[in-house]
Write a protein that holds these residues in place. Structure first.
Motif: not given
Length: 457
Positions: A152-169
């Motif tokens: 669950s923390a992975g799902q939330g953080s992935r969506l959070g980094t997307e909404k923050m506009g981060l380039v996520t690997f």
């Protein structure tokens, strides 16, 4: 020295007074109780069994604490078993469920199931975005994360980094060499990666963290003692931060602000997001509000969650409570001392003494030469309960045999002083298996194992 950040408010609500915040909480709470009395059979039945006739009885936050019964994992699991898979506490039509969060299962018991509507999914990301904003991240910054999406923390953080506009690997499961190649090609501003695992990998390759990751703006850590934080900040060249969340809350409950885990040379503070949660910090025995600086039990209520709300849920997490005035950022949110989150049910009783693994963490991991450790509790026919701590030294520690022996004696003395139990301290010659576990379990209690399980001599 880490340059202080300027104040970065995420929302106007952070400028409220404490009284204004509590008035907002009460309005949201009364709406929550009214809705769930009408639409949630699980809570309605629990409340009526405890003599609560209706939401009109709750006219203050104190009424809420005194009159509304707390629920526990046992209540949730019983509800799920009787009405699988969500239980009656889902509270919305099943057709509105868009995601499911399950608890991690690190307590060794069955996993809880929590449904989320689309609005709940969006809400699960908000805490991550808020914490990233507080510590100075901006759109376009690079994030390398090893948090698995099935968690669950992975799902939330992935969506959070997307909404923050981060380039996520997302690098969960990738070889460490590939992770380091990515970091060289795309220098990250944020690492969501177990620091102990990455630190060992760098040490084995004679790489210096602050040189390997020159663009880091924040180094999130979890349950690291305040004694160890200055060394980590120096080693990695950035401020350490800490967030706290749980599946029952739908993800992040709070985070350190701009100061990070250390405010200068003093410990910092992690703030609860109290516009979205009621977080009660209670004395475990009396269930009354605890004093500032005291160990507390955390009881949570989700004010905005639609499906599967948590209302006065005793999650059995332990922390040191800090009121909002403990931080000079001016926000109205209470919180906790970084590094103090642990589990009440992780306690080990050794020779009649309560020993907390988090206390041993604070002692052992404060020594820069120690990469990690493992603890074993076992029974000896002659000595009774025994505690053994196996130290894994860093490859680049440079400690001689005599220096290591002296350090091990310091660990033994400090553990005895803090816990009243004299441990056996050994240097392990086993290979420490790296783990990306978000909640590493370092302790084994062999007293609970089958009789055939071998114990140390």
């Amino acid at each position: 020295m880490i340059t202080p950040l300027e104040r970065r408010h995420f929302a106007p609500i952070e400028r409220l007074t404490r009284a204004e915040l509590e008035a907002l909480q009460l309005r949201k709470l009364q709406r929550l109780l009214s809705h769930n009395f009408e639409h949630n059979a699980f809570y309605r039945n629990v409340w009526r069994r405890h003599g609560l006739s209706g939401p009109e009885e709750i006219s203050s936050l104190a009424d809420f604490r005194r009159k509304v019964p707390a629920i526990t994992k046992d209540d949730v699991l019983a509800d799920q078993e009787e009405f699988p898979p969500f239980g009656r506490r889902l509270g919305v039509d099943r057709g509105r469920v868009r995601k499911v969060h399950t608890s991690s299962g690190t307590s060794g018991r069955a996993r809880e199931t929590w449904g989320l509507t689309q609005a709940d999914v969006e809400l699960s990301a908000r805490g991550h975005v808020q914490s990233l904003h507080w510590v100075g991240l901006v759109p376009g910054d690079v994030c390398i994360t090893s948090m698995p999406n099935f968690f669950s923390a992975g799902q939330g953080s992935r969506l959070g980094t997307e909404k923050m506009g981060l380039v996520t690997f997302e690098v969960f499961g990738l070889p460490i060499e590939r992770v380091l190649e990515l970091a060289e090609q795309f220098p990250p501003s944020l690492l969501l990666f177990p620091v102990s695992v990455l630190g060992r990998a760098l040490a084995e390759r004679s790489l210096v963290p602050r040189e390997m990751f020159p663009a880091l703006k924040a180094l999130p850590v979890h349950a690291v003692s305040t004694d160890a934080l200055p060394h980590l900040a120096e080693e990695w060249g950035t401020r350490t931060t800490e967030s706290y969340g749980c599946t029952q809350a739908g993800n992040t409950l709070g985070s350190t602000c701009e100061a990070g885990s250390m405010n200068g040379e003093a410990p910092g503070m992690a703030h609860f997001f109290e516009d979205r949660y009621i977080v009660e910090c209670l004395d475990r025995e009396t269930q009354e509000p605890c004093e500032p600086g005291a160990e507390c039990e955390i009881v949570i209520t989700t004010l905005d969650r639609e499906a599967s709300p948590a209302i006065r849920y005793r999650i059995h997490d332990r922390a040191v409570f800090l009121p909002n005035a403990s931080c000079d950022c001016g926000r109205p949110f209470h919180g906790f001392l970084p590094g103090t989150i642990s589990r009440w049910d992780d306690m080990l009783k050794i020779k009649g003494v309560n020993v907390w693994p988090s206390t041993i963490d604070e002692i052992v991991l404060a020594f820069p030469a120690v990469a990690d450790y493992r603890g074993v509790v076992y029974s000896d026919p002659r000595r009774g309960d025994c505690m053994e701590i196996r130290l894994f030294f860093r490859e680049d520690a440079g400690e001689t045999g005599e220096a290591r022996t002296a350090l091990m004696e310091r660990v033994r003395t400090e553990v005895k002083h803090r816990t009243l139990v004299t441990p056996v301290i050994v240097e392990s010659d086993e290979q420490l298996i790296p783990t990306s576990d978000l909640k590493p379990r370092r302790w084994t209690d062999q007293r609970r194992a089958a009789p055939s399980t071998p114990v140390p001599a």
